[in-house]
Design a protein around this motif. Structure first.
Motif, short mmCIF file in Angstrom:
data_model
loop_
_atom_site.label_atom_id
_atom_site.label_comp_id
_atom_site.label_asym_id
_atom_site.label_seq_id
_atom_site.Cartn_x
_atom_site.Cartn_y
_atom_site.Cartn_z
N LEU A 50 0.85 -1.20 0.00
CA LEU A 50 0.00 0.00 0.00
C LEU A 50 0.88 1.24 0.00
N GLU A 88 -14.76 2.04 7.99
CA GLU A 88 -14.14 2.87 9.02
C GLU A 88 -14.74 4.28 9.07
N ARG A 116 -7.77 -3.03 -2.85
CA ARG A 116 -8.00 -2.22 -1.67
C ARG A 116 -7.43 -0.82 -1.85
N ALA A 117 -6.29 -0.76 -2.53
CA ALA A 117 -5.64 0.54 -2.70
C ALA A 117 -6.38 1.42 -3.69
N SER A 118 -7.15 0.81 -4.60
CA SER A 118 -7.61 1.63 -5.72
C SER A 118 -9.10 1.94 -5.76
N LEU A 119 -9.95 1.20 -5.03
CA LEU A 119 -11.38 1.40 -5.24
C LEU A 119 -12.08 1.99 -4.02
N PRO A 120 -13.06 2.86 -4.25
CA PRO A 120 -13.91 3.30 -3.14
C PRO A 120 -14.92 2.21 -2.78
N ARG A 121 -15.62 2.45 -1.68
CA ARG A 121 -16.52 1.44 -1.15
C ARG A 121 -17.96 1.72 -1.57
N LEU A 128 -11.80 -3.93 1.95
CA LEU A 128 -12.04 -2.84 1.00
C LEU A 128 -11.83 -3.37 -0.41
N TRP A 174 2.22 1.96 -3.37
CA TRP A 174 1.21 2.50 -4.29
C TRP A 174 0.72 3.88 -3.86
N GLN A 175 0.97 4.22 -2.61
CA GLN A 175 0.47 5.51 -2.13
C GLN A 175 1.58 6.53 -1.92
N ASP A 176 2.71 6.30 -2.56
CA ASP A 176 3.84 7.24 -2.49
C ASP A 176 4.29 7.53 -1.07
N ARG A 177 4.44 6.50 -0.26
CA ARG A 177 4.99 6.73 1.07
C ARG A 177 5.84 5.53 1.46
#
Lengths: 582, 318
Positions: free
Chosen positions: B33, B211, B279-284, B203, B36-39
């Motif tokens: 994650l 959450e 999980r990293a790419s889609l909203p719920r 997710l 993929w999230q630049d951290r």
């Protein structure tokens, strides 16, 4: 002008004796004193009966006049309740003042004329002890239920040190605990219908989806929202009261903390109002610097909204990308202002310092970098089918409702009304810039998003124009009241030395009078209504904030949706609790 | 004697494997994650932060084992064990290699489906026993989501059963030697992927614990090791679903050059990474949207897939 003169004449003709007097103010808003008994009638007339009516209740507040010395020509009054109305058809305002000559006065509520006045009247009651007769819920709004006294009354102490030692014995602890209990009956809610019990869900003040200390009590039928009651005030820090004991200059840092995502955007209306009262003309360079920084902060604030909105709808990643980009803005802000979230950068008469060397490259790099990212975010968030399913047709309202409830900013433009203070009432030099006002049509959660995303693009356009056309010259006016005064001449002649000395130690003395200047802040329209009693401090500081009416409307637009939708609506409304509670 | 010793060894081996992989996934997920999230993600404890898992586990084990006074105590304690037990039991039927596996059951697939249904109890009971309104909402959402998605989870697999003519997972793998099931059963694969995602409620389909809406849903009140069981149980569930996808649609351990178990692991990890990427790419989606999508789109699709497969099987063998 003629527009304003006609409404004043019209009211004089219609209501005769009820109009006590006309007051001239620094902001040229027609200000009429109306007799208490007929105030409601006048307000209803302005809203409903005239051509091009004043549909929006922009602000409703009060003044404790008992310590005021300079009130020439104004009717006797201990407490003055003040209504600020806006007509979008006329693009003009009117201010109605009602004098109340009582220690704990009463006044007719106007909640049946403007439902939006509900919270405003509660706030006035809370802060001043003015009772509104006929109000459906005349109880405190911002202060705890158990609070004694009304903070904005002049006799109420401003500092904790003036209030005696704080103690929390058991009985007091129990009383505070009980004060948080929610009794549906007090809000006219039923606990059950014939065939089902409602569930009352306490959401917040600590909740991952409310972006701060907002508490909402939800009346649920299954997951469906029957009604809700927002409970606000957890972020109340008495910013308006503080204004009365800070000098005009030392209040600037407090404004930073109102909408804490807006940074210098908060300084803007405050310094503009003080400058208006002092008659200071700001040099061009300072104007353009201000606009550039304000637009950078608009983008920063919108990026926070963008990321957290996506997160509220369950997308995990966008918020990291957007905070990353916001960090680039904050780097620029840091280079220019020396601070990040609370830059405290604007000054009465200009800005604190000139731009640093190399600012063009930093800002240009950002302006070049951002559009590509925005395109990426479009495909990641706005074009995502699940995201659309979650936000389209959720929390919708039309232009009429928006005006009725005092909605401004992107929330208003999302309903299709092309109205932006920067265009319609240009302030601080915005008339010199080319940009469009983005609008949408449905006024739902998705459209509020569409407008904000497009606003980021427009802000980039404005910033590009700032880079290309940054005027040379002074960054602060050489008006003697500009604060702190420029130092170049101080050691050359005695006059400027005295000026410098006085303005640094006391700050400027603002002549008696009052004014409001509003700006198009990132979340809506933010205005500072300041009253001076010919002093080095403000007599009354009223902060008209956008989040206040916006949250007041949330129960209305979320009715019938589900809990999950409520969070999407809250995300789309884009509020800051510090902005709401002040 | 030899067979029973072999079974015990295999069971211990699989148990050990699962218990290494599942917590390892906590680290893998956080690192992936982060990429993929630049951290950075966890990178302090041990090389590449890999010992983060150990640190987390020490923390979780040493936390106070607290049961809220208002909770229904026995049920509150039983709930997290159910998800652990049911997912671990399912691993008994997963064929890791030609000769490796705990048990070779001729109704292996049915056993897996039965066990995954048990998982729903965990969510419902946890939500109920917590005696907390958010947990209750989460439990309700969990129950309806898992029950609806179970229906076509089973239906989506029947295509595979029809084609390969067996409920035995080992035989299903062997039947894929010529061609992986994913090609003829592509729709079945898609539906099972989605149902598996819903079953493990991660997710974007994590509505029982959304959450930003209901805090942590059914496990809001859990802490310490009881929370740890939900936490690890979720990862075991992901591993299980990934292993099942590999087994049922991608030829299980079959593959050239490497030993069979390596192929199985590669395929399983590929799907685990896919789950993390999702999980990293889609909203719920909203809870009612999820349900109506399940009943109105996925279920008819699963039935259609089953009917077409059945018709083809009848036509070709008949």
């Amino acid at each position: 002008m003629s527009e304003q003169a006609t409404i004043e004449k019209q009211l004089d003709r219609q209501f005769g004796d009820a109009i006590l007097t006309h007051q001239s103010t620094k902001d040229d808003v027609p200000t009429l004193w109306v007799e208490k008994a007929r105030a409601k009638e006048v307000l209803a007339h302005l809203k409903n009966d005239i051509d091009q009516p004043y549909k929006m209740l922009y602000d409703l507040t009060a003044l404790d006049e008992r310590d005021r010395e300079h009130r020439d020509g104004q009717p006797d009054s201990q407490f003055t309740v003040l209504y600020h109305l806006i007509s979008f058809d006329r693009n003009s305002d009117v201010r109605i003042k009602v004098p109340l000559d009582d220690k704990y006065p009463h006044l007719d509520s106007i909640t049946d004329v403007w439902p939006a006045s509900n919270w405003y009247e509660r706030e006035v009651y809370d802060m001043f002890g003015v009772n509104f007769d006929g109000h459906p819920n005349m109880r405190r709004l911002l202060m705890p239920k158990t609070w004694e006294g009304h903070p904005l009354r002049k006799e109420h102490p401003a500092r904790a040190t003036e209030m005696g030692q704080f103690e929390l014995p058991d009985w007091k602890h129990d009383r505070e605990q009980q004060a948080y209990e929610f009794k549906p009956e007090e809000w006219g809610m039923k606990r059950q219908t014939e065939d089902a019990d409602f569930m009352f869900l306490n959401l917040g003040p600590q909740h991952p989806g409310t972006h701060g200390v907002l508490r909402m009590i939800l009346q649920l039928d299954g997951e469906q929202l029957v009604d809700s009651v927002p409970d606000v005030g957890y972020h109340h820090r008495g910013a308006e009261k503080m204004g009365e004991r800070q000098s005009w200059h030392t209040y600037i840092p407090y404004t930073d903390r109102i909408d804490y995502l807006g940074g210098v955007m908060n300084n803007f209306p405050y310094v503009l109002t003080v400058e208006k009262m002092l008659g200071i003309e700001v040099p061009d360079r300072a104007k353009v610097i201000r606009i550039m920084m304000a637009e950078l902060f608009r983008i920063a604030s919108h990026l926070v909204w963008y990321g957290t909105f996506a997160q509220d709808v369950g997308a995990l990643s966008p918020v990291f990308y957007m905070f990353n980009d916001r960090e680039r803005i904050l780097k620029i802000v840091e280079a220019v202002c020396g601070d990040r979230m609370h830059p405290n950068w604007f000054r009465i008469g200009g800005v604190a310092q000139d731009l640093p060397e190399g600012w063009e490259k930093m800002v240009q790099d950002f302006v070049d970098y951002m559009p590509k990212r925005l395109k990426e975010y479009d495909s990641l968030v706005m074009k995502n089918k699940i995201f659309q399913a979650r936000t389209v047709d959720i929390g919708a309202y039309d232009t009429e409702e928006a005006i009725e409830w005092g909605i401004t900013g992107p929330g208003l433009r999302a309903t299709g009304l092309e109205w932006d203070w920067r265009k319609k009432r240009p302030y601080g030099g915005y008339d010199q810039f080319e940009f469009d006002i983005p609008t949408a049509t449905n006024g739902d959660s998705y459209d509020r998003g569409v407008v904000r995303v497009e606003e980021i693009r427009q802000s980039l356009r404005i910033i590009q124009q700032c880079i290309d056309n940054m005027p040379s010259g002074d960054y602060k006016s050489d008006h003697p009241q500009a604060t702190p005064p420029r130092k170049e001449q101080t050691m050359q002649d005695i006059e400027t030395l005295i000026n410098h000395f006085v303005n640094v130690t006391w700050g400027p003395r603002v002549p008696a009078g009052e004014a409001i200047v509003s700006v198009e802040a990132s979340k809506g329209v933010n205005g500072y209504y300041l009253v001076s009693d010919d002093s080095t401090r403000s007599y009354r500081t009223r902060i008209r904030v956008p989040s206040f009416p916006h949250i007041q409307m949330v129960p209305l637009i979320s009715r019938g949706h589900t809990v999950a939708d409520l969070l999407a609506i809250l995300g789309s409304v884009d509020f800051v609790l510090a902005d709401l509670d002040r | 004697m030899i067979t029973s010793a072999h079974t015990v060894l295999a069971a211990l081996g699989v148990l050990l494997g699962v218990f290494t992989i599942a917590p390892g996934l906590i680290w893998l997920e956080r690192r992936l994650l982060a990429v993929w999230q630049d951290r950075y993600g966890p990178n302090r404890v041990g090389p590449f932060g890999i010992l983060q898992v150990v640190a987390d586990m020490i923390k979780i084990f040493t936390k106070e084992d607290w049961v809220p006074p208002f909770a229904d105590k026995p049920v509150f304690i039983i709930a997290p064990t159910i998800i652990m037990l049911s997912t671990l039991m399912s691993f008994a039927v997963v064929p890791v290699g030609p000769n490796i596996g705990v048990i070779d059951m001729n109704i292996g697939l049915l056993f897996f489906l039965a066990m995954s249904s048990m998982g729903a109890y965990s969510v419902v009971l946890a939500g109920w026993a917590s005696n907390n309104k958010y947990s209750l909402l989460g439990g309700m959402r969990g129950a309806s989501q898992m029950i609806s998605y179970e229906v076509f989870m089973g239906l989506s697999l029947l295509g595979v059963v029809l084609m390969n003519g067996s409920f035995n997972l080992r035989e299903i793998v062997l039947a894929q030697e010529g061609m992986w099931n994913v090609i003829p059963q592509f729709f079945g694969f898609l539906i099972f992927l989605l149902a598996g995602l819903a079953e493990s409620h991660r997710l974007p389909l994590d509505v029982p614990e959304a959450e930003s809406e209901i805090i942590a849903g059914f496990h809001s009140e859990y802490s310490g090791m009881k929370f740890g069981m939900f936490f690890v149980g979720e990862y075991i569930g992901v591993t299980l679903v990934s292993a099942m996808i590999a087994t049922l649609f991608f030829g299980g351990w079959l593959g050239p050059w490497f030993p069979p178990i390596v192929w199985m692991l590669i395929k399983t990890f590929a799907f685990i990474c896919l789950f993390i990427l999702l999980r990293a790419s889609l909203p719920r989606p909203r809870y009612d949207q999820l349900l109506s999508y399940g009943w109105k789109v996925m279920l008819p699709l699963a039935i259609l897939n089953l009917m077409v497969t059945g018709a083809i099987v009848v036509a070709t063998t008949g």
